[in-house]
Design a protein around this motif. Structure first.
Motif, PDB file in Angstrom:
ATOM      1  N   MET A   1       0.854  -1.168   0.000  1.00 53.16           N
ATOM      2  CA  MET A   1       0.000   0.000   0.000  1.00 53.16           C
ATOM      3  C   MET A   1       0.895   1.224   0.000  1.00 53.16           C
ATOM      4  SD  MET A   1      -2.835   1.110   2.847  1.00 53.16           S
ATOM      5  CE  MET A   1      -3.938  -0.143   2.266  1.00 53.16           C
ATOM      6  N   ASN A   2       0.510   2.216  -0.756  1.00 52.18           N
ATOM      7  CA  ASN A   2       1.346   3.409  -0.746  1.00 52.18           C
ATOM      8  C   ASN A   2       1.061   4.263   0.494  1.00 52.18           C
ATOM      9  OD1 ASN A   2      -0.522   5.643  -1.278  1.00 52.18           O
ATOM     10  ND2 ASN A   2      -0.660   4.905  -3.375  1.00 52.18           N
ATOM     11  N   GLN A   3       2.045   5.066   0.822  1.00 51.83           N
ATOM     12  CA  GLN A   3       2.017   5.851   2.057  1.00 51.83           C
ATOM     13  C   GLN A   3       0.837   6.820   2.117  1.00 51.83           C
ATOM     14  OE1 GLN A   3       5.894   7.273   3.331  1.00 51.83           O
ATOM     15  NE2 GLN A   3       4.987   9.281   3.594  1.00 51.83           N
ATOM     16  N   GLN A   4       0.561   7.494   1.031  1.00 46.66           N
ATOM     17  CA  GLN A   4      -0.529   8.470   1.009  1.00 46.66           C
ATOM     18  C   GLN A   4      -1.879   7.795   1.279  1.00 46.66           C
ATOM     19  OE1 GLN A   4      -0.715  10.964  -2.473  1.00 46.66           O
ATOM     20  NE2 GLN A   4      -2.760  11.699  -1.982  1.00 46.66           N
ATOM     21  N   ARG A   5      -2.104   6.660   0.643  1.00 46.71           N
ATOM     22  CA  ARG A   5      -3.380   5.949   0.844  1.00 46.71           C
ATOM     23  C   ARG A   5      -3.496   5.445   2.276  1.00 46.71           C
ATOM     24  NH1 ARG A   5      -8.391   5.972   0.888  1.00 46.71           N
ATOM     25  NH2 ARG A   5      -9.432   3.950   0.655  1.00 46.71           N
ATOM     26  N   ALA A   6      -2.416   4.939   2.838  1.00 44.38           N
ATOM     27  CA  ALA A   6      -2.434   4.474   4.224  1.00 44.38           C
ATOM     28  C   ALA A   6      -2.781   5.621   5.166  1.00 44.38           C
ATOM     29  CB  ALA A   6      -1.088   3.866   4.596  1.00 44.38           C
ATOM     30  N   GLN A   7      -2.232   6.801   4.917  1.00 54.36           N
ATOM     31  CA  GLN A   7      -2.524   7.967   5.753  1.00 54.36           C
ATOM     32  C   GLN A   7      -3.991   8.374   5.607  1.00 54.36           C
ATOM     33  OE1 GLN A   7      -0.152   9.296   7.891  1.00 54.36           O
ATOM     34  NE2 GLN A   7      -1.898  10.360   8.727  1.00 54.36           N
ATOM     35  N   GLU A   8      -4.521   8.335   4.391  1.00 59.70           N
ATOM     36  CA  GLU A   8      -5.932   8.664   4.162  1.00 59.70           C
ATOM     37  C   GLU A   8      -6.843   7.713   4.948  1.00 59.70           C
ATOM     38  OE1 GLU A   8      -6.457   8.348  -0.055  1.00 59.70           O
ATOM     39  OE2 GLU A   8      -5.380  10.214  -0.465  1.00 59.70           O
ATOM     40  N   ILE A   9      -6.529   6.422   4.897  1.00 52.54           N
ATOM     41  CA  ILE A   9      -7.327   5.422   5.613  1.00 52.54           C
ATOM     42  C   ILE A   9      -7.244   5.660   7.112  1.00 52.54           C
ATOM     43  CG2 ILE A   9      -7.467   2.966   6.192  1.00 52.54           C
ATOM     44  CD1 ILE A   9      -6.597   2.428   3.249  1.00 52.54           C
ATOM     45  N   CYS A  10      -6.056   5.952   7.591  1.00 47.82           N
ATOM     46  CA  CYS A  10      -5.830   6.162   9.024  1.00 47.82           C
ATOM     47  C   CYS A  10      -6.652   7.332   9.566  1.00 47.82           C
ATOM     48  CB  CYS A  10      -4.341   6.399   9.260  1.00 47.82           C
ATOM     49  SG  CYS A  10      -3.882   6.591  10.976  1.00 47.82           S
ATOM     50  N   THR A  11      -6.760   8.399   8.796  1.00 46.55           N
ATOM     51  CA  THR A  11      -7.445   9.602   9.274  1.00 46.55           C
ATOM     52  C   THR A  11      -8.934   9.656   8.909  1.00 46.55           C
ATOM     53  OG1 THR A  11      -6.747  10.837   7.311  1.00 46.55           O
ATOM     54  CG2 THR A  11      -5.332  10.976   9.262  1.00 46.55           C
ATOM     55  N   SER A  12      -9.374   8.722   8.084  1.00 43.62           N
ATOM     56  CA  SER A  12     -10.773   8.715   7.658  1.00 43.62           C
ATOM     57  C   SER A  12     -11.694   8.183   8.759  1.00 43.62           C
ATOM     58  CB  SER A  12     -10.927   7.845   6.414  1.00 43.62           C
ATOM     59  OG  SER A  12     -12.298   7.713   6.082  1.00 43.62           O
ATOM     60  N   PRO A  13     -12.870   8.783   8.914  1.00 42.96           N
ATOM     61  CA  PRO A  13     -13.833   8.253   9.882  1.00 42.96           C
ATOM     62  C   PRO A  13     -14.495   6.958   9.383  1.00 42.96           C
ATOM     63  CG  PRO A  13     -14.751  10.151   8.760  1.00 42.96           C
ATOM     64  CD  PRO A  13     -13.316  10.020   8.308  1.00 42.96           C
ATOM     65  N   LYS A  14     -14.381   6.679   8.074  1.00 45.01           N
ATOM     66  CA  LYS A  14     -14.956   5.454   7.515  1.00 45.01           C
ATOM     67  C   LYS A  14     -13.938   4.323   7.606  1.00 45.01           C
ATOM     68  CE  LYS A  14     -17.640   5.280   4.082  1.00 45.01           C
ATOM     69  NZ  LYS A  14     -18.149   5.239   2.707  1.00 45.01           N
ATOM     70  N   MET A  15     -14.422   3.143   7.919  1.00 44.53           N
ATOM     71  CA  MET A  15     -13.564   1.969   8.018  1.00 44.53           C
ATOM     72  C   MET A  15     -13.263   1.445   6.619  1.00 44.53           C
ATOM     73  SD  MET A  15     -12.189   0.303  10.373  1.00 44.53           S
ATOM     74  CE  MET A  15     -11.540  -1.251  10.858  1.00 44.53           C
ATOM     75  N   ALA A  16     -11.980   1.212   6.326  1.00 41.10           N
ATOM     76  CA  ALA A  16     -11.587   0.645   5.038  1.00 41.10           C
ATOM     77  C   ALA A  16     -11.250  -0.831   5.238  1.00 41.10           C
ATOM     78  CB  ALA A  16     -10.380   1.381   4.485  1.00 41.10           C
ATOM     79  N   ASN A  17     -11.399  -1.592   4.184  1.00 40.01           N
ATOM     80  CA  ASN A  17     -11.116  -3.027   4.244  1.00 40.01           C
ATOM     81  C   ASN A  17      -9.640  -3.247   3.906  1.00 40.01           C
ATOM     82  OD1 ASN A  17     -11.339  -5.780   4.386  1.00 40.01           O
ATOM     83  ND2 ASN A  17     -12.500  -5.991   2.491  1.00 40.01           N
ATOM     84  N   VAL A  18      -8.801  -3.304   4.953  1.00 38.05           N
ATOM     85  CA  VAL A  18      -7.361  -3.489   4.785  1.00 38.05           C
ATOM     86  C   VAL A  18      -6.961  -4.779   5.489  1.00 38.05           C
ATOM     87  CG1 VAL A  18      -5.076  -2.497   5.221  1.00 38.05           C
ATOM     88  CG2 VAL A  18      -7.013  -0.990   4.736  1.00 38.05           C
ATOM     89  N   VAL A  19      -6.066  -5.536   4.845  1.00 41.61           N
ATOM     90  CA  VAL A  19      -5.609  -6.793   5.443  1.00 41.61           C
ATOM     91  C   VAL A  19      -4.094  -6.826   5.552  1.00 41.61           C
ATOM     92  CG1 VAL A  19      -7.605  -8.136   4.673  1.00 41.61           C
ATOM     93  CG2 VAL A  19      -5.589  -8.011   3.226  1.00 41.61           C
ATOM     94  N   PHE A  20      -3.636  -7.594   6.543  1.00 39.84           N
ATOM     95  CA  PHE A  20      -2.225  -7.900   6.749  1.00 39.84           C
ATOM     96  C   PHE A  20      -2.134  -9.416   6.901  1.00 39.84           C
ATOM     97  CE2 PHE A  20       1.128  -8.781   9.954  1.00 39.84           C
ATOM     98  CZ  PHE A  20       2.233  -8.428   9.186  1.00 39.84           C
ATOM     99  N   ASN A  21      -1.393 -10.065   6.020  1.00 38.23           N
ATOM    100  CA  ASN A  21      -1.309 -11.539   6.024  1.00 38.23           C
ATOM    101  C   ASN A  21      -2.693 -12.184   5.983  1.00 38.23           C
ATOM    102  OD1 ASN A  21       1.469 -11.543   6.055  1.00 38.23           O
ATOM    103  ND2 ASN A  21       1.616 -11.736   8.261  1.00 38.23           N
ATOM    104  N   GLY A  22      -3.601 -11.592   5.201  1.00 38.07           N
ATOM    105  CA  GLY A  22      -4.933 -12.154   5.034  1.00 38.07           C
ATOM    106  C   GLY A  22      -5.912 -11.855   6.147  1.00 38.07           C
ATOM    107  N   GLN A  23      -5.469 -11.126   7.177  1.00 35.52           N
ATOM    108  CA  GLN A  23      -6.330 -10.828   8.326  1.00 35.52           C
ATOM    109  C   GLN A  23      -6.740  -9.348   8.312  1.00 35.52           C
ATOM    110  OE1 GLN A  23      -4.492 -11.543  12.157  1.00 35.52           O
ATOM    111  NE2 GLN A  23      -6.486 -11.905  13.068  1.00 35.52           N
TER     112      GLN A  23
END
Length: 59
Positions: free
Chosen positions: A1-23
């Motif tokens: 995941m690129n850094q900008q998108r990760a930061q957007e997800i982190c600060t967003s009030p909406k939950m994004a569907n992100v996984v780490f090792n399938g979890q």
């Protein structure tokens, strides 16, 4: 995941569907200098860890 998108997800009030090792995970914060994120599996904040942004995948 690129850094900008990760930061957007982190600060967003909406939950994004992100996984780490399938979890599904929650991103707590992003360390832009190191290219890492503090994450934990959904519902398990006691399992917090730091991982490379390259290991995160948005679905």
């Amino acid at each position: 995941m690129n850094q900008q998108r990760a930061q957007e997800i982190c600060t967003s009030p909406k939950m994004a569907n992100v996984v780490f090792n399938g979890q599904p995970i929650y991103i707590q914060n992003v360390d832009e200098q190191n290219g890492t994120a503090r994450i934990y599996p959904l519902g398990q904040p006691e399992r917090e860890q730091t991982v490379s942004l390259n290991e995160l995948e948005e679905q």
